[in-house]
Motif scaffolding. Sequence first.
Motif, PDB file in Angstrom:
ATOM      1  N   LEU A 187     -28.554 -23.597 -56.944  1.00  0.00           N
ATOM      2  CA  LEU A 187     -28.651 -24.084 -55.571  1.00  0.00           C
ATOM      3  C   LEU A 187     -30.073 -24.459 -55.198  1.00  0.00           C
ATOM      4  N   ILE A 188     -31.046 -23.578 -55.503  1.00  0.00           N
ATOM      5  CA  ILE A 188     -32.417 -23.831 -55.064  1.00  0.00           C
ATOM      6  C   ILE A 188     -33.089 -24.928 -55.868  1.00  0.00           C
ATOM      7  N   ALA A 189     -32.422 -25.397 -56.932  1.00  0.00           N
ATOM      8  CA  ALA A 189     -32.961 -26.526 -57.703  1.00  0.00           C
ATOM      9  C   ALA A 189     -32.506 -27.865 -57.139  1.00  0.00           C
ATOM     10  N   MET A 190     -31.570 -27.845 -56.180  1.00  0.00           N
ATOM     11  CA  MET A 190     -31.064 -29.090 -55.603  1.00  0.00           C
ATOM     12  C   MET A 190     -32.048 -29.649 -54.582  1.00  0.00           C
ATOM     13  N   PRO A 191     -32.414 -30.925 -54.676  1.00  0.00           N
ATOM     14  CA  PRO A 191     -33.378 -31.523 -53.746  1.00  0.00           C
ATOM     15  C   PRO A 191     -32.966 -31.420 -52.287  1.00  0.00           C
ATOM     16  N   ASP A 192     -31.650 -31.582 -51.995  1.00  0.00           N
ATOM     17  CA  ASP A 192     -31.225 -31.514 -50.601  1.00  0.00           C
ATOM     18  C   ASP A 192     -31.365 -30.111 -50.037  1.00  0.00           C
ATOM     19  N   PHE A 193     -31.164 -29.089 -50.877  1.00  0.00           N
ATOM     20  CA  PHE A 193     -31.359 -27.707 -50.418  1.00  0.00           C
ATOM     21  C   PHE A 193     -32.834 -27.423 -50.185  1.00  0.00           C
ATOM     22  N   VAL A 194     -33.692 -27.905 -51.081  1.00  0.00           N
ATOM     23  CA  VAL A 194     -35.137 -27.706 -50.928  1.00  0.00           C
ATOM     24  C   VAL A 194     -35.629 -28.336 -49.634  1.00  0.00           C
ATOM     25  N   GLU A 195     -35.136 -29.543 -49.330  1.00  0.00           N
ATOM     26  CA  GLU A 195     -35.533 -30.230 -48.103  1.00  0.00           C
ATOM     27  C   GLU A 195     -35.035 -29.489 -46.865  1.00  0.00           C
ATOM     28  N   ALA A 196     -33.772 -29.026 -46.907  1.00  0.00           N
ATOM     29  CA  ALA A 196     -33.221 -28.282 -45.776  1.00  0.00           C
ATOM     30  C   ALA A 196     -33.937 -26.947 -45.596  1.00  0.00           C
ATOM     31  N   HIS A 197     -34.315 -26.308 -46.694  1.00  0.00           N
ATOM     32  CA  HIS A 197     -35.033 -25.030 -46.628  1.00  0.00           C
ATOM     33  C   HIS A 197     -36.407 -25.212 -45.997  1.00  0.00           C
ATOM     34  N   LEU A 198     -37.079 -26.304 -46.317  1.00  0.00           N
ATOM     35  CA  LEU A 198     -38.377 -26.597 -45.711  1.00  0.00           C
ATOM     36  C   LEU A 198     -38.243 -26.724 -44.197  1.00  0.00           C
TER      37      LEU A 198
END
Length: 525
Positions: free
Chosen positions: A175-186
Amino acid sequence: MSNAEDAATAGRIIKLKCSNGFCFEVNEAIAKEFSACKKWSKKVLDDVLTLKSVSQQHLATIIAFCAKQVEFRERAADESEMNGFLEEYKKGLNTDELWGLTKAVHSLGIPFLFNMLKSLIVDRLRGKSAEFILTFLGIGRKVNLDTGVRREILLWMPGTQLVGLSRVSESVRSLIAMPDFVEAHLKCMKQQLSAQKPSHAERVFGRIKNSLTSRFNGEGRSCSLYSIFEDTEVELDEIPECFVKSRIVGSVNGLLCSVGMYTVHIRSPNSGHVFSFRHWDMEFEAKSGEDIPFGFGYDGQRDVYKVLQLCPQASKVIARVFDLKTCTWRVIDGFDYGIKVSNEVGTFVDGCLFFRMDSEKIIVSFNLSTEKFNITHLPNRFNENMEYWTLRPVGESVGLFCYGDGFCVGWLMKPSSAEWVKTFTVKTDVLNCKSTRAVYISDTNRILLHTDHNLVICDTKENRFRCPAPDAPAYDFAVIYLDTLVVLPHTAKIAMKYVSYMHPYSLSFFEASTLLATFYMLCYC
């Protein structure tokens, strides 16, 4: 509905049927707190709405919360009363039932209550083992975390904690390797900073001084900003050698940038990746990275991180920009050298880098999108007799801090308004230190100071000081960064394999051809 229709149905009673068939009778105003009920009107048979996914116990708790919120709204209750109710409501929630209640609120669609419960879960899981957290959230190897309440809760966790979970969970690691998750987490980490209160979303990185002869010798340490203010345990963090022996010049979206004698380093603390590239020119490298003003920022319009290097020449300042998408240096228009540039690093706020000028009492700003320089004037009440003044990022504002003989004064300015607001004046003579620099300002009238290699918290109302970790080693410097999962673009990772530790003019024909071929494949293949 119109206002007239709302008034006519204000006393209408709605039956909410939970999973076991039990019915709650509530006023329509309370039922409308649920997003699941907003579209339903007179078409509901006998005014009964069935909520199959919600238990009787959870629905009773949710109704009580919504009824109180409707009451507060109708009588315009003050903020202190509402906050007091929320704190008592949180205390009454059993941790064992919290997960089930949160799932129920998510299915009903009550954003305010869901965000509060989500934050409460993250707080109660903080400091727990990875195995405990995964069991609590019901996360196994085959659980889909792309959507749903689990993903929403993980988005609210600091990056350091997520990396710990990923070591024992394949689902979290994917999950944390997905670009959309990284962007949402930021975005979630930035939301936690809106109140300007110490949070777990920010970390303090410091280099520990252990030598009297070299300020660049020592180890690195990091901990959450919240733990500094709340006296919780300071955590150790392994810092790459290039960051221990170089000068930090900026932090953006969780990425740290440092400059050494010949090389610039960009580091993603949670991934551990460090990307390095050379300064622009050997003529300026001879002065070492300490003597040249650098800045690190983010161009939101082009979605690219940039490093700015200011190089004083005979009659003007030459500016050079390194683009982390193309991994190339470019020369841009600078400004006249009638203004002496300090070697202090640039302060990045709202798409601009701000630099302190030594010879004139002005600030030069650089817009990373337009790549143009502008002049920002200091506050009208700025005291020119101050011994020293510096700039620091403070949330979405530029912080200006002036230091004199035994006192420190601070101003804040939002770039959009360009107006300075004086925030505090404190007497620092009781600290018996030679230098004092502000690192962080909280809206609770507390500031974090870095004084003679130590971190000190000051209560600006009572002018009291305390050391958050008395037994901690002396810090050579301290910088705050967001605890995110952000990494550099894929193009930068590949290109830097060719650029790292090479002078821009020292590439051979074969190396230059290989680099161009790499860019071509990335862009067109």
